[in-house]
Design a protein around this motif. Structure first.
Motif, PDB file in Angstrom:
ATOM      1  N   GLY A   3       0.816  -1.154   0.091  1.00  0.00           N
ATOM      2  CA  GLY A   3      -0.140  -0.061  -0.203  1.00  0.00           C
ATOM      3  C   GLY A   3       0.741   1.234  -0.216  1.00  0.00           C
ATOM      4  N   ARG A   4       0.292   2.282   0.401  1.00  0.00           N
ATOM      5  CA  ARG A   4       0.803   3.678   0.271  1.00  0.00           C
ATOM      6  C   ARG A   4       1.310   4.375   1.645  1.00  0.00           C
ATOM      7  N   THR A   5       2.534   4.538   1.818  1.00  0.00           N
ATOM      8  CA  THR A   5       3.088   5.418   2.915  1.00  0.00           C
ATOM      9  C   THR A   5       3.924   6.491   2.444  1.00  0.00           C
ATOM     10  N   GLU A   6       4.797   6.787   3.394  1.00  0.00           N
ATOM     11  CA  GLU A   6       5.842   7.919   2.942  1.00  0.00           C
ATOM     12  C   GLU A   6       6.971   7.864   3.906  1.00  0.00           C
ATOM     13  N   ILE A   7       8.196   8.574   3.741  1.00  0.00           N
ATOM     14  CA  ILE A   7       9.095   8.547   4.616  1.00  0.00           C
ATOM     15  C   ILE A   7       8.868   9.793   5.740  1.00  0.00           C
ATOM     16  N   ILE A   8       8.913   9.285   6.876  1.00  0.00           N
ATOM     17  CA  ILE A   8       8.659  10.308   8.002  1.00  0.00           C
ATOM     18  C   ILE A   8       9.885  10.650   9.036  1.00  0.00           C
ATOM     19  N   LYS A   9      11.152   9.742   8.394  1.00  0.00           N
ATOM     20  CA  LYS A   9      12.210   9.963   9.197  1.00  0.00           C
ATOM     21  C   LYS A   9      13.362   9.449   8.409  1.00  0.00           C
ATOM     22  N   LYS A  10      14.660  10.096   8.531  1.00  0.00           N
ATOM     23  CA  LYS A  10      15.510   9.518   7.944  1.00  0.00           C
ATOM     24  C   LYS A  10      16.978   9.460   9.046  1.00  0.00           C
ATOM     25  N   VAL A  11      17.537   8.585   9.100  1.00  0.00           N
ATOM     26  CA  VAL A  11      18.321   8.144  10.224  1.00  0.00           C
ATOM     27  C   VAL A  11      19.886   7.764   9.458  1.00  0.00           C
ATOM     28  N   GLU A  12      20.888   8.588   9.596  1.00  0.00           N
ATOM     29  CA  GLU A  12      22.395   8.106   9.178  1.00  0.00           C
ATOM     30  C   GLU A  12      22.789   7.555  10.694  1.00  0.00           C
ATOM     31  N   GLY A  13      23.443   6.268  10.371  1.00  0.00           N
ATOM     32  CA  GLY A  13      24.130   5.395  11.452  1.00  0.00           C
ATOM     33  C   GLY A  13      22.938   4.918  12.526  1.00  0.00           C
ATOM     34  N   PRO A  14      21.929   4.243  12.056  1.00  0.00           N
ATOM     35  CA  PRO A  14      20.618   4.031  12.740  1.00  0.00           C
ATOM     36  C   PRO A  14      21.084   2.861  14.019  1.00  0.00           C
ATOM     37  N   SER A  15      20.693   3.115  14.984  1.00  0.00           N
ATOM     38  CA  SER A  15      20.610   2.106  15.969  1.00  0.00           C
ATOM     39  C   SER A  15      19.239   1.065  15.729  1.00  0.00           C
ATOM     40  N   TRP A  16      19.441  -0.121  16.482  1.00  0.00           N
ATOM     41  CA  TRP A  16      18.188  -1.167  16.025  1.00  0.00           C
ATOM     42  C   TRP A  16      17.862  -1.917  17.462  1.00  0.00           C
ATOM     43  N   SER A  17      16.609  -2.104  17.434  1.00  0.00           N
ATOM     44  CA  SER A  17      15.895  -2.920  18.550  1.00  0.00           C
ATOM     45  C   SER A  17      14.871  -3.888  18.050  1.00  0.00           C
ATOM     46  N   PRO A  18      14.697  -4.978  18.350  1.00  0.00           N
ATOM     47  CA  PRO A  18      13.825  -5.877  17.723  1.00  0.00           C
ATOM     48  C   PRO A  18      12.446  -5.419  18.327  1.00  0.00           C
ATOM     49  N   THR A  19      11.379  -5.837  17.507  1.00  0.00           N
ATOM     50  CA  THR A  19      10.027  -5.339  17.943  1.00  0.00           C
ATOM     51  C   THR A  19       9.779  -6.335  19.009  1.00  0.00           C
ATOM     52  N   THR A  50      23.949   1.339   7.234  1.00  0.00           N
ATOM     53  CA  THR A  50      24.643   2.487   7.453  1.00  0.00           C
ATOM     54  C   THR A  50      23.558   3.564   7.420  1.00  0.00           C
ATOM     55  N   HIS A  51      22.355   3.266   6.893  1.00  0.00           N
ATOM     56  CA  HIS A  51      21.178   4.452   6.807  1.00  0.00           C
ATOM     57  C   HIS A  51      19.933   3.748   6.658  1.00  0.00           C
ATOM     58  N   ALA A  52      18.985   4.430   7.315  1.00  0.00           N
ATOM     59  CA  ALA A  52      17.478   3.946   7.503  1.00  0.00           C
ATOM     60  C   ALA A  52      16.466   4.904   7.090  1.00  0.00           C
ATOM     61  N   LEU A  53      15.612   4.904   6.547  1.00  0.00           N
ATOM     62  CA  LEU A  53      14.420   5.448   5.967  1.00  0.00           C
ATOM     63  C   LEU A  53      13.256   5.030   6.965  1.00  0.00           C
ATOM     64  N   TRP A  54      12.783   5.798   7.906  1.00  0.00           N
ATOM     65  CA  TRP A  54      11.508   5.290   8.531  1.00  0.00           C
ATOM     66  C   TRP A  54      10.205   5.696   7.516  1.00  0.00           C
ATOM     67  N   LEU A  55       9.245   4.664   7.576  1.00  0.00           N
ATOM     68  CA  LEU A  55       7.830   5.003   7.097  1.00  0.00           C
ATOM     69  C   LEU A  55       7.034   4.941   7.979  1.00  0.00           C
ATOM     70  N   SER A  56       5.922   5.457   7.566  1.00  0.00           N
ATOM     71  CA  SER A  56       4.757   5.877   8.443  1.00  0.00           C
ATOM     72  C   SER A  56       4.157   4.656   9.111  1.00  0.00           C
ATOM     73  N   TRP A  57       4.251   3.346   8.388  1.00  0.00           N
ATOM     74  CA  TRP A  57       4.051   2.281   9.042  1.00  0.00           C
ATOM     75  C   TRP A  57       5.015   1.972  10.247  1.00  0.00           C
ATOM     76  N   GLN A  58       4.190   1.491  11.527  1.00  0.00           N
ATOM     77  CA  GLN A  58       5.108   1.521  12.692  1.00  0.00           C
ATOM     78  C   GLN A  58       6.044  -0.040  12.203  1.00  0.00           C
ATOM     79  N   TYR A  59       7.143   0.173  12.777  1.00  0.00           N
ATOM     80  CA  TYR A  59       8.446  -0.942  12.587  1.00  0.00           C
ATOM     81  C   TYR A  59       8.582  -0.859  11.147  1.00  0.00           C
ATOM     82  N   TYR A  60       8.133  -0.577  10.193  1.00  0.00           N
ATOM     83  CA  TYR A  60       8.668  -0.516   8.786  1.00  0.00           C
ATOM     84  C   TYR A  60       9.657   0.591   8.362  1.00  0.00           C
TER      85      TYR A  60
END
Length: 219
Positions: free
Chosen positions: A126-142, A166-176
């Motif tokens: 479906g449709r979503t969008e980029i809501i956040k951009k992070v260079e050097g992201p950390s990670w935690s399991p859902t 090295t980089h991550a783009l957060w989508l408006s869908w939680q955890y995606y």
């Protein structure tokens, strides 16, 4: 305007085509890590670099025929999928395991191979969008990942062991997310809990091209 007729090309043809379209630095990404500590499986790459599953790897699709471990790189026009290119547009094609990007003015087009979710129940379209951009992201399991894999760490800081690369783009869908990966064997495979993975070299390009508000459609 009708969609371009899909066509499948091999990786070599894809790289040549993408370079002709103006993409840069698409030499084969450097390989990473030697052993996945969570599975004990040997990985291709740099000895001693470490490894962690990507942001949602549940099982690795090891039984899949390696000859099919490539994206088919279907070429798309943007018009059938977006009404305009405001803020730029990303189309993730799960069937061809590839991500298309168009700039807002339509002059820049990129095509990248991706990893995709390992199963249908972990797949979101479906449709979503980029809501956040992070260079050097950390990670935690859902919470669901932790339930399935209680041995996984609660937190992984930025660095060579981070599942988001090295980089991550957060989508408006939680955890995606759309993110990089140090585990290069995942690209072209069903290997995530829902996120879309790219080679680190490619997510760096996409990160620079996109902004908060860039349109995303997953099909």
């Amino acid at each position: 305007m009708p969609a371009t007729k899909p066509s499948a090309v091999d990786r070599r043809s894809f790289l040549a085509t993408t370079l002709a379209l103006g993409a840069t630095s698409l030499a084969a990404p450097a390989l990473a890590q030697a052993v996945d500590p969570y599975t004990g499986q040997a990985l291709q790459g740099t000895p001693g670099a470490g490894a962690t599953p990507d942001a949602g790897v549940v099982q690795y699709d090891a039984g899949q025929d390696n000859r099919r471990n490539v994206s088919s790189f279907r070429m798309h026009d943007w018009q059938p999928y977006f009404s305009d290119l405001t803020n730029g547009a990303i189309l993730v094609d799960l069937t061809s395991r590839a991500l298309s990007y168009w700039s807002e003015d339509g002059t820049d087009f990129r095509l990248f191979p991706t990893s995709i979710p390992v199963s249908e129940d972990l797949t979101r379209r479906g449709r979503t969008e980029i809501i956040k951009k992070v260079e050097g992201p950390s990670w935690s399991p859902t919470p669901e990942m932790k339930k399935r894999n209680p041995e996984w760490p609660d937190f992984v800081p930025p660095g060579p062991d981070n599942p988001l690369g090295t980089h991550a783009l957060w989508l408006s869908w939680q955890y995606y997310r759309i993110h990089g990966t140090h585990d290069t064997r995942k690209i072209g495979r069903k290997s995530s809990n829902g996120c879309i993975g790219l080679y680190n070299e490619h997510i760096q390009q996409l990160y620079a091209l996109t902004k908060v508000g860039t349109q995303v459609l997953v099909i």
